[in-house]
Design a protein around this motif. Structure first.
Motif, PDB file in Angstrom:
ATOM      1  N   VAL A  18      -7.913 -15.073  -8.082  1.00  0.00           N
ATOM      2  CA  VAL A  18      -8.819 -14.894  -6.948  1.00  0.00           C
ATOM      3  C   VAL A  18     -10.220 -15.249  -7.409  1.00  0.00           C
TER       4      VAL A  18
ATOM      5  N   ASN B  85      -7.716   6.859  -8.540  1.00  0.00           N
ATOM      6  CA  ASN B  85      -6.778   5.828  -8.981  1.00  0.00           C
ATOM      7  C   ASN B  85      -6.835   4.592  -8.099  1.00  0.00           C
ATOM      8  N   VAL B  86      -6.830   4.862  -6.800  1.00  0.00           N
ATOM      9  CA  VAL B  86      -6.796   3.743  -5.861  1.00  0.00           C
ATOM     10  C   VAL B  86      -8.097   2.944  -5.923  1.00  0.00           C
TER      11      VAL B  86
ATOM     12  N   ARG C 121       1.898   0.453 -12.168  1.00  0.00           N
ATOM     13  CA  ARG C 121       0.661  -0.294 -12.085  1.00  0.00           C
ATOM     14  C   ARG C 121       0.693  -1.491 -13.031  1.00  0.00           C
TER      15      ARG C 121
ATOM     16  N   ASP D  90     -11.292  -6.789   1.670  1.00  0.00           N
ATOM     17  CA  ASP D  90     -10.079  -7.190   0.968  1.00  0.00           C
ATOM     18  C   ASP D  90      -9.251  -6.007   0.456  1.00  0.00           C
ATOM     19  N   LYS D  91      -9.891  -4.914   0.159  1.00  0.00           N
ATOM     20  CA  LYS D  91      -9.154  -3.809  -0.469  1.00  0.00           C
ATOM     21  C   LYS D  91      -9.372  -2.530   0.334  1.00  0.00           C
ATOM     22  N   PRO D  92      -8.818  -2.455   1.512  1.00  0.00           N
ATOM     23  CA  PRO D  92      -9.077  -1.276   2.358  1.00  0.00           C
ATOM     24  C   PRO D  92      -8.628   0.022   1.716  1.00  0.00           C
ATOM     25  N   LEU D  93      -7.550  -0.033   0.950  1.00  0.00           N
ATOM     26  CA  LEU D  93      -7.084   1.194   0.295  1.00  0.00           C
ATOM     27  C   LEU D  93      -8.127   1.684  -0.704  1.00  0.00           C
TER      28      LEU D  93
ATOM     29  N   TYR E  12       0.826  -1.204   0.000  1.00  0.00           N
ATOM     30  CA  TYR E  12       0.000   0.000   0.000  1.00  0.00           C
ATOM     31  C   TYR E  12       0.856   1.248   0.000  1.00  0.00           C
TER      32      TYR E  12
ATOM     33  N   VAL F 283      -7.632  12.882  -7.112  1.00  0.00           N
ATOM     34  CA  VAL F 283      -7.037  12.069  -8.173  1.00  0.00           C
ATOM     35  C   VAL F 283      -6.462  10.784  -7.594  1.00  0.00           C
ATOM     36  N   TYR F 284      -5.825  10.899  -6.424  1.00  0.00           N
ATOM     37  CA  TYR F 284      -5.304   9.711  -5.759  1.00  0.00           C
ATOM     38  C   TYR F 284      -6.435   8.731  -5.502  1.00  0.00           C
TER      39      TYR F 284
ATOM     40  N   ARG G 284     -10.665  -2.917 -10.373  1.00  0.00           N
ATOM     41  CA  ARG G 284     -10.098  -3.792 -11.376  1.00  0.00           C
ATOM     42  C   ARG G 284      -9.755  -5.140 -10.758  1.00  0.00           C
ATOM     43  N   ASP G 285      -9.152  -5.094  -9.588  1.00  0.00           N
ATOM     44  CA  ASP G 285      -8.774  -6.344  -8.934  1.00  0.00           C
ATOM     45  C   ASP G 285      -9.995  -7.184  -8.611  1.00  0.00           C
TER      46      ASP G 285
ATOM     47  N   LEU H  88      -7.034  18.577  -5.130  1.00  0.00           N
ATOM     48  CA  LEU H  88      -6.727  17.931  -6.404  1.00  0.00           C
ATOM     49  C   LEU H  88      -6.045  16.594  -6.184  1.00  0.00           C
ATOM     50  N   THR H  89      -4.972  16.652  -5.383  1.00  0.00           N
ATOM     51  CA  THR H  89      -4.168  15.453  -5.195  1.00  0.00           C
ATOM     52  C   THR H  89      -4.990  14.342  -4.563  1.00  0.00           C
TER      53      THR H  89
ATOM     54  N   ILE I 115       1.307   6.635  -6.767  1.00  0.00           N
ATOM     55  CA  ILE I 115       0.087   7.286  -7.243  1.00  0.00           C
ATOM     56  C   ILE I 115       0.030   8.747  -6.818  1.00  0.00           C
TER      57      ILE I 115
ATOM     58  N   ALA J 141      -0.715  12.055  -8.898  1.00  0.00           N
ATOM     59  CA  ALA J 141      -1.870  12.898  -8.605  1.00  0.00           C
ATOM     60  C   ALA J 141      -1.510  14.367  -8.428  1.00  0.00           C
TER      61      ALA J 141
ATOM     62  N   ASP K  48      -8.125   0.939  -9.135  1.00  0.00           N
ATOM     63  CA  ASP K  48      -7.285  -0.260  -9.000  1.00  0.00           C
ATOM     64  C   ASP K  48      -8.036  -1.361  -8.271  1.00  0.00           C
TER      65      ASP K  48
END
Lengths: 318, 297, 590
Positions: free
Chosen positions: B11, B279-280, A202, B28-31, A134, B275-276, B286-287, B271-272, A141, A145, B283
């Motif tokens: 998976v 993305n996260v 990625r 499973d994907k805390p982020l 993470y 956008v972050y 997608r997983d 902004l950051t 990332i 960003a 991801d």
């Protein structure tokens, strides 16, 4: 293999042709003639007499299709891309001055991007879903960003305040003085590369994950092979194939899209040339830069495709 | 809805999307879950900006210029005395509009092109790919300047051109997903019993291509927002006084960065973080949704 | 899946570290950074300048000139670009130039900051040794200096002396150029070389700008025929009589000049005469981004920065306390022109009302931090003899500059707009300043019921709108005044390019023509003042306060006081007289 190459090369021609026509026409459709811009630079009134004189002097009085034919035939037969409307110097000369700069910046950015992305991607794949994963992914990332102009500004301004240091604002060709050249280009190269690294990271991670689950990897574990050997020899090589394609896709970004970085770090590259030329409506320069960029991108794509074909025999069959 | 066989060792694919998805996300994907929460928060801010903003976004009060954060102004004021928090909230609104619109447009275009090109193959595919190639070598900047010059700077133009650019570029992903689905047996089976193309497309191809489309949609939002901020820097963004985060960062943020760091920190962080998060979250999506996507370009 | 063993982790970490370390090493500062941030700044302030020191030769100057965001536009004088002197004013010389001995720094009264104003009594001959005006017919007889040499330029020309033929050649080439400004030299009958060193200009009529248009203006740089024959557009062929030669040009980055060892002029410092130039090389840097340019100044990579925004000064004073500053009014004025050929701006009451609705004092205080002048257009305080301050103006003018929204509303109601109206204003994306400033103006106008719709346009499209006269009723322009006669003519004579208010008054046009024909400067000044009052009364625009800007330079830059132009956009001769105290620079750690 040879037919593959030939086929790909032939496919370039119509693409380039269509693209060149489109850009040639659309740039001339923008309102705000170069004439008006030139006239505005002068002190006094613009009488119609002066307008006509200027238009004739710049060769803009002929119909567009004639201008296009004239331009394209000169390029194909003489390699001459015309003369800048503002400077009166050959476009080719201006382009050739800028290409090595953009190339060098792009190369540094690419290398830096890979240097950041590959280790992080591999690490994240191996340690999937751990805190390390993470953190590493987040780092990458976050770099993506942050708007590149902000990152660039901070990198430029704050060291000057804290340590009284800033990157050089003078461009010196690499052949003249590698030290001075890098003194200017390393920092922007790193900034550009860092921003692009997230995409590659990625892809590396997902490809590694995919490959690591394959049967033949499990067999290698089971056989008790050295871990490093497994990763490098088998997993990494297969995982990297699509990554190469990704690198190819980033090239247009590096050429035209580095404008922001070029602007902040005073790098006389093709991105800025394009921006300036469009703002000044310097049509020959715009179309010349576009053509050059297009050719380079298509060439890089070709090389990438060929490399892909070399590495993955299945592709060649298509 | 038919689900293709997952590759060995992947998976476990989700049984059915609506149920269990969110719990899987948080477990499973805390982020990714964190990203989703942040996005929802900003979405809410954007939608409710008119209601929750303490001041207008253009309430000029020159004598209050560049005040540090205080109880009256949580994020301080800018060089014209406008409340930065309110401007950020309205900026969220603009980002939501620009980001979502451009992303939707882009995904729509990617889907259309990708499905048509990938499913029908042959000459259509060849022709469309030539066009996509030609487009991809356009420096996006030229197209943008042309559009902005012809139509003037403004939001619809920027959404349109971002949508078009990202859409055409993303069509490749959809196309390869379509191609891999096309090869599957059940599609051949449907074709051999004479099912009409639209039916096949709708019943079989589309649902299986949906996951990559969803992921594209999510990540494109972040890309669009970031792209607008870059355009603002070059002077081609949504013109002031529109409080997009990009123009706030480029304008007063950079000019007054020493007098008022909050002028840059507030929009920059917004902004950051957004956008972050896109993305996260993308991801994680997608997983979870489509392990197959890992292999596609 | 079992965890990877440490060797692998170490390998990856090491590889990453080495790459990043390599990158970091390459960018390590040339000098060792100071331990604590505070001590990185130069320790002592500049030593006080006592009696004039003896100038040193050598060293190099790195300068951010005015308009440092723009690259050179052209190297060919016949292209009629305004930036020619700004780019190559160190190489090509004119007949006349501003005399720095008359600068404020040396006890005179001229600041030499105006973009194109050199008072006649502050002129000295550059290439001209002496000159005189003769009447019947009007003629200007110029006697050139003897022994002024064009240096040798390989592939272009051998070294040779400047003669009257060169002046005649330059004039004729300019007059024949397709890019010439229409009517610019209509007052000239003929130009001839009477002998090797004498040029005679015969005029058809007197023109008040005769010395400006070919003497020290934008377009009078003497370019020899050999340069033209080799190709004047190519910088490699550039060659002039000036103190420096053009050594290198990197578009978008810099122009570098090298000292001309046989330059003819000298400078008196401390009673002694020294041959100039002093510095071996001068580089003009092109930097598009302001933060970057300020950073370069802060770290000593730029020795002189000719434009520094007022809001950047406090931070610079804090982080680079040794920097010297000089303040001067911006040569560009922010004006919102109102089209008098559209409703409702054809009514003078409406125009005056809008002016009264603006709180200029607040704009000066809150927007410009106190660094602005309320009245600096169309005449600026930098033009002594032509400028009248607000206190000297008649009441009708004073009224439009007094903030009175109540009276404004009343006037609007009188004119038939009790509930106000709305109008569109065009502005370009070129400067983010504009948008904020206009937002303030819109806020003031809203208080009297007038809604200003701001339309932002890309710069070229915006300029074309004005060029084709299709622009909106409101048009925001940052207008350079140039000099008193040009300022009135270019914006208020019928049909002029820079006349976005579409001002059309045949009586006024006649007065302008009379002004040009008037040979006595004092009479001309009176005419100019009266016409200025007239324009301000008629108020075809909303004039916003003009900001101050700063010039900044490091203390090792000597014989310099922030002057920026001694010709039309021409800083060259100023830079040629600057010398670098190289020991001081080294001692300060740069």
């Amino acid at each position: 293999m040879r037919t593959y190459i030939l086929r790909r090369l032939l496919a370039l021609v119509p693409t380039l042709f269509i693209a060149s026509v489109i850009v040639f026409v659309t740039v001339r459709l923008i309102p705000g003639d170069v004439i008006d811009l030139m006239l505005s630079q002068n002190d006094l009134t613009a009488s119609s007499r002066t307008r006509e004189q200027l238009i004739a002097a710049l060769g803009l009085d002929k119909p567009m299709w004639e201008q296009y034919l004239h331009w394209i035939s000169r390029i194909v037969f003489h390699g001459d891309m015309g003369t800048s409307l503002w400077r009166g110097t050959p476009v080719t000369q201006q382009l050739l001055e800028r290409v090595p700069v953009t190339f060098e910046l792009g190369a540094i950015a690419l290398l830096v991007g890979l240097a950041i992305a590959l280790p992080i991607g591999v690490y994240s794949a191996i340690r999937q879903d751990t805190t390390g994963d993470y953190v590493a992914r987040s780092f990458s990332i976050v770099l993506l960003a942050i708007p590149s102009f902000w990152l660039g500004t901070m990198v430029m301004v704050f060291p000057s305040i804290w340590w009284g240091w800033s990157p050089s604002v003078e461009y010196v060709p690499f052949t003249e003085s590698p030290a001075k050249n890098l003194h200017q280009l390393i920092v922007p190269g790193v900034v550009l590369g860092a921003a692009l690294s997230a995409i590659t990271m990625r892809m590396t991670r997902t490809m590694m994950l995919e490959v690591l689950r394959q049967d033949y990897i499990r067999t290698a574990w089971a056989k008790g092979l050295n871990e490093r050997l497994v990763i490098v020899r088998h997993a990494l090589r297969n995982a990297l194939i699509p990554v190469i394609t990704l690198v190819g896709l980033q090239v247009p970004l590096l050429i035209g899209g580095a404008v922001i970085i070029e602007q902040i770090f005073v790098i006389p590259g093709m991105g800025l040339l394009m921006l300036e030329a469009v703002q000044q409506r310097d049509y020959p320069v715009v179309t010349g830069v576009f053509l050059m960029v297009g050719v380079v991108v298509l060439m890089v794509n070709l090389v990438v495709d060929l490399t892909y074909g070399l590495l993955d025999p299945k592709v060649r069959m298509r | 809805m038919a689900v293709a066989d997952p590759p060995i060792g992947a998976v476990a694919a989700p049984a059915r999307r609506p149920r269990g998805f969110w719990s899987r996300l948080f477990r499973d994907k805390p982020l990714g879950a964190f990203g989703a929460v942040v996005l929802l928060f900003f979405l809410a801010c954007g939608v409710l900006a008119d209601v929750i903003a303490p001041y207008g976004f253009n309430d000029i009060s020159p004598l209050d210029r560049i005040q540090p954060p205080s109880l009256e102004h949580w994020f301080g004021t800018d060089n014209l005395g406008r409340d930065v928090l309110s401007r950020c909230l309205y900026g969220a609104q603009l980002s939501v509009i620009i980001g979502l619109s451009a992303a939707f447009l882009a995904t729509l275009i990617s889907t259309l092109i990708g499905i048509v090109s990938g499913y029908f193959g042959g000459r259509i595919d060849l022709l469309v790919q030539r066009f996509v190639d030609a487009w991809m070598i356009f420096p996006e900047l030229v197209v943008l300047i042309v559009v902005v010059s012809v139509l003037g700077p403004g939001m619809p133009q920027i959404i349109g051109i971002l949508g078009l650019g990202l859409g055409i570029a993303g069509s490749r992903i959809v196309r390869s997903a379509v191609i891999s689905v096309r090869e599957h047996m059940y599609v051949h089976a449907a074709q051999s019993i004479g099912a009409p193309s639209p039916r096949i497309l709708w019943r079989h191809v589309f649902p299986n291509v949906l996951p990559p489309i969803i992921v594209l949609l999510t990540t494109r939002v972040g890309t669009a927002i970031l792209a607008e901020s870059g355009l603002s820097f070059l002077g081609l963004g949504v013109p002031p006084p529109a409080p997009t985060w990009g123009s706030m960062l480029t304008g007063s943020g950079r000019t007054y960065m020493f007098d008022g760091p909050w002028l840059a920190l507030a929009p920059g962080l917004c902004l950051t973080v957004v956008v972050y998060s896109t993305n996260v979250f993308g991801d994680a999506l997608r997983d979870l949704l489509d392990p197959r996507m890992r292999g596609s370009r | 899946m079992k965890k990877p063993t440490t060797p692998l982790r170490r390998a990856i970490a090491l590889a990453t570290l080495m790459t990043l370390a390599g990158a970091a090493a390459a960018q390590a500062p040339a000098k060792a950074p100071a331990a604590a941030p505070a001590s990185a700044k130069p320790a002592a302030a500049a030593p006080a300048a006592g009696p004039a020191e003896k100038p040193q030769y050598g060293g190099s100057l790195s300068i951010g000139a005015n308009f440092y965001t723009l690259s050179a536009l052209s190297f060919d004088a016949a292209d009629w670009t305004w930036k020619f002197n700004n780019d190559v004013g160190l190489v090509y010389e004119h007949l006349f130039v501003g005399d720095l001995d008359k600068s404020v720094r040396k006890g005179g009264k001229y600041a030499f900051r105006s973009d194109a104003f050199i008072a006649y009594d502050s002129l000295r001959g550059e290439l001209a040794e002496k000159w005189r005006l003769l009447e019947n017919p009007w003629r200007a007889e110029i006697t050139l200096r003897k022994g002024v040499m064009f240096p040798a330029r390989p592939g272009v020309m051998a070294a040779r002396e400047l003669t009257a033929e060169d002046v005649v050649y330059t004039y004729e080439r300019l007059a024949k150029s397709p890019r010439k400004i229409a009517g610019y030299y209509d007052y000239v009958d003929k130009v001839e070389a009477k002998d090797k060193y004498t040029v005679l200009f015969t005029f058809k009529n007197y023109n008040a700008e005769w010395d400006y248009r070919f003497g020290w203006g934008y377009y009078g740089g003497i370019q020899p025929k050999e340069v033209v024959a080799a190709g004047a557009a190519d910088w490699k062929h550039a060659n002039g009589t000036g103190p420096y030669t053009l050594e290198n040009y990197v578009q978008g980055s810099s122009i570098t000049f090298r000292k001309n060892p046989n330059y003819w002029d000298s400078e008196k410092i401390g009673g002694q005469s020294y041959k100039i130039p002093f510095a071996d090389t001068i580089t003009y840097r092109t930097v598009k981004d302001e933060s970057t340019m300020l950073t370069a100044l802060r770290t000593g990579k730029i020795d002189i920065l000719e434009t520094v925004r007022w809001s950047a000064v406090p931070e610079l004073k804090k982080n680079a306390p040794a920097l010297q500053f000089s303040r001067a009014l911006s040569t560009l004025n922010p004006i919102v022109f109102l089209r008098v050929d559209t409703k409702p701006f054809d009514d003078i009451r409406v125009r005056r009302a809008l002016n009264m609705a603006i709180n200029r004092a607040e704009i000066v205080k809150a927007y410009w931090g106190g660094n602005a002048e309320v009245l600096a257009y169309p005449m600026t305080p930098d033009w002594p003899g032509y400028y009248e301050p607000l206190s000297a103006m008649p009441d009708s003018v004073k009224e439009t500059f007094t903030y009175d929204p109540v009276k404004a509303k009343k006037l609007l109601a009188e004119a038939g707009f009790p509930n106000g109206f709305s109008f569109k204003t065009q502005v370009s994306t070129a400067s983010s300043n504009d948008a904020d400033l206009l937002a303030m103006v819109a806020a003031y106008l809203a208080k009297v019921g007038v809604k200003m719709e701001i339309q932002t346009m890309e710069y070229t499209a915006y300029l074309s709108a004005m060029g084709t006269k299709t622009h909106a009723p409101g048009y925001m322009l940052w207008l350079g005044g140039s000099n008193p006669t040009v300022s009135l003519r270019k914006s208020f004579v019928t049909g002029q390019y820079w006349n976005p208010s579409m001002y059309k008054d045949p009586e006024f046009d006649k007065k302008i023509a009379e002004m040009y024909a008037e040979p006595d400067e004092r009479v001309r000044q009176v005419k100019v003042k009266l016409m200025t009052r007239e324009i301000l009364e008629k108020a075809p625009f909303i004039a916003l306060p003009t900001p101050y800007g700063y010039a900044a330079w490091w203390p090792w830059v000597k014989n310099y006081g922030g002057e920026t132009r001694v010709g039309a956009e021409r800083p060259g001769p100023i830079h040629a007289r600057v010398w670098v105290d190289q020991e001081m620079k080294k001692k300060m750690g740069f």
